[in-house]
Scaffold this motif. Structure first.
Motif, mmCIF file in Angstrom:
data_model
loop_
_atom_site.group_PDB
_atom_site.id
_atom_site.type_symbol
_atom_site.label_atom_id
_atom_site.label_comp_id
_atom_site.label_asym_id
_atom_site.label_seq_id
_atom_site.Cartn_x
_atom_site.Cartn_y
_atom_site.Cartn_z
ATOM 1 N N ILE A 130 0.856 -1.201 0.000
ATOM 2 C CA ILE A 130 0.000 0.000 0.000
ATOM 3 C C ILE A 130 0.886 1.244 0.000
ATOM 4 N N ARG A 131 1.981 1.218 0.783
ATOM 5 C CA ARG A 131 2.926 2.343 0.822
ATOM 6 C C ARG A 131 3.500 2.585 -0.570
ATOM 7 N N ARG A 132 3.956 1.515 -1.220
ATOM 8 C CA ARG A 132 4.557 1.641 -2.551
ATOM 9 C C ARG A 132 3.563 2.256 -3.549
ATOM 10 N N ASP A 133 2.325 1.752 -3.548
ATOM 11 C CA ASP A 133 1.307 2.272 -4.462
ATOM 12 C C ASP A 133 1.031 3.753 -4.200
ATOM 13 N N SER A 134 0.962 4.101 -2.927
ATOM 14 C CA SER A 134 0.678 5.484 -2.556
ATOM 15 C C SER A 134 1.807 6.416 -3.009
ATOM 16 N N ILE A 135 3.044 6.009 -2.780
ATOM 17 C CA ILE A 135 4.183 6.843 -3.183
ATOM 18 C C ILE A 135 4.223 6.993 -4.702
ATOM 19 N N GLU A 136 3.885 5.923 -5.418
ATOM 20 C CA GLU A 136 3.825 6.008 -6.882
ATOM 21 C C GLU A 136 2.788 7.029 -7.330
ATOM 22 N N LYS A 137 1.651 7.069 -6.633
ATOM 23 C CA LYS A 137 0.608 8.050 -6.991
ATOM 24 C C LYS A 137 1.106 9.475 -6.736
ATOM 25 N N PHE A 138 1.829 9.669 -5.635
ATOM 26 C CA PHE A 138 2.373 11.000 -5.349
ATOM 27 C C PHE A 138 3.403 11.404 -6.409
ATOM 28 N N LYS A 139 4.224 10.445 -6.845
ATOM 29 C CA LYS A 139 5.213 10.743 -7.890
ATOM 30 C C LYS A 139 4.533 11.093 -9.201
ATOM 31 N N ALA A 140 3.408 10.432 -9.491
ATOM 32 C CA ALA A 140 2.645 10.756 -10.696
ATOM 33 C C ALA A 140 2.056 12.164 -10.585
ATOM 34 N N MET A 141 1.620 12.513 -9.381
ATOM 35 C CA MET A 141 1.091 13.864 -9.161
ATOM 36 C C MET A 141 2.193 14.903 -9.371
ATOM 37 N N LYS A 142 3.396 14.597 -8.915
ATOM 38 C CA LYS A 142 4.543 15.498 -9.091
ATOM 39 C C LYS A 142 4.863 15.642 -10.576
ATOM 40 N N LYS A 143 4.836 14.511 -11.282
ATOM 41 C CA LYS A 143 5.144 14.513 -12.725
ATOM 42 C C LYS A 143 4.124 15.357 -13.491
ATOM 43 N N ASN A 144 2.871 15.323 -13.054
ATOM 44 C CA ASN A 144 1.813 16.114 -13.696
ATOM 45 C C ASN A 144 1.745 17.536 -13.147
ATOM 46 N N SER A 145 2.730 17.917 -12.357
ATOM 47 C CA SER A 145 2.835 19.250 -11.752
ATOM 48 C C SER A 145 1.656 19.598 -10.842
ATOM 49 N N GLU A 146 1.039 18.584 -10.239
ATOM 50 C CA GLU A 146 -0.050 18.834 -9.294
ATOM 51 C C GLU A 146 0.499 19.186 -7.921
#
Length: 184
Positions: A130-146
């Motif tokens: 769950i931690r890994r999935d969550s961090i991946e979502k945050f990295k995707a948000m960073k990549k999309n400049s959110e």
């Protein structure tokens, strides 16, 4: 961002609850109605949990009584318990089933402790996933400049703290269950 953290915490909580349910089903020498939760009875062609067909109660410290609401289902409930992995042969007096839990041997206690540790480890793996999935979502948000780089670092730290907290709770639950098993 905050919403994702809440989702992560909720998922980790579900893993903890699943572990608690798993531990409730482990027979630790005392009679516990939770032992029969996973036993399904063939009731008019559909698998039905015992607790929906009968009153399951603890008569004494090591005796579980199953009293069906419809006495005609007594035989099928008995057959389901025998076929399950509960490991106890019920006694049938025509109205109720009695399950007498024997004292645990030292070997059986050690075996149960091993399975408790295994379930605990599986829960930790689930929490880390769950931690890994969550961090991946945050990295995707960073990549999309959110979110910004600082927000990403902050979120990763918060998720790691959550993971550490839940792993500590799992360790505590495992230790308590082992103590319960060994002290009977």
């Amino acid at each position: 961002m905050k919403e994702q953290l809440n989702i992560t915490k909720e998922k980790m909580n579900k893993s903890l609850n699943a572990l608690g349910n798993e531990f409730a089903g482990i027979r630790a020498g005392r009679a516990n109605p939770g032992v029969l939760d996973k036993v399904m009875v063939d009731y008019y062609g559909s698998p039905t949990p015992i607790n929906q067909m009968a009153a399951v109660s603890v008569a004494e410290a090591r005796i579980l009584v199953v009293q069906p609401w419809d006495v005609s289902t007594l035989k099928s409930i008995e057959k389901a318990i025998l076929a399950s992995d509960v490991g106890i042969t019920p006694t049938n007096d025509g109205k109720v089933l009695r399950l007498v839990f024997p004292q645990l041997t030292e070997d059986r206690r050690k075996e149960l402790c091993k399975s408790v540790k295994k379930y605990g480890e599986e829960s930790k793996v689930a929490v880390r996933s769950i931690r890994r999935d969550s961090i991946e979502k945050f990295k995707a948000m960073k990549k999309n400049s959110e979110i910004t780089e600082d927000d990403l670092k902050d979120c990763e730290k918060k998720v790691q703290n959550l993971t550490d907290d839940f792993c500590a709770q799992i360790d505590k639950m495992v230790a308590e269950k082992e103590k319960e098993i060994m002290s009977i």
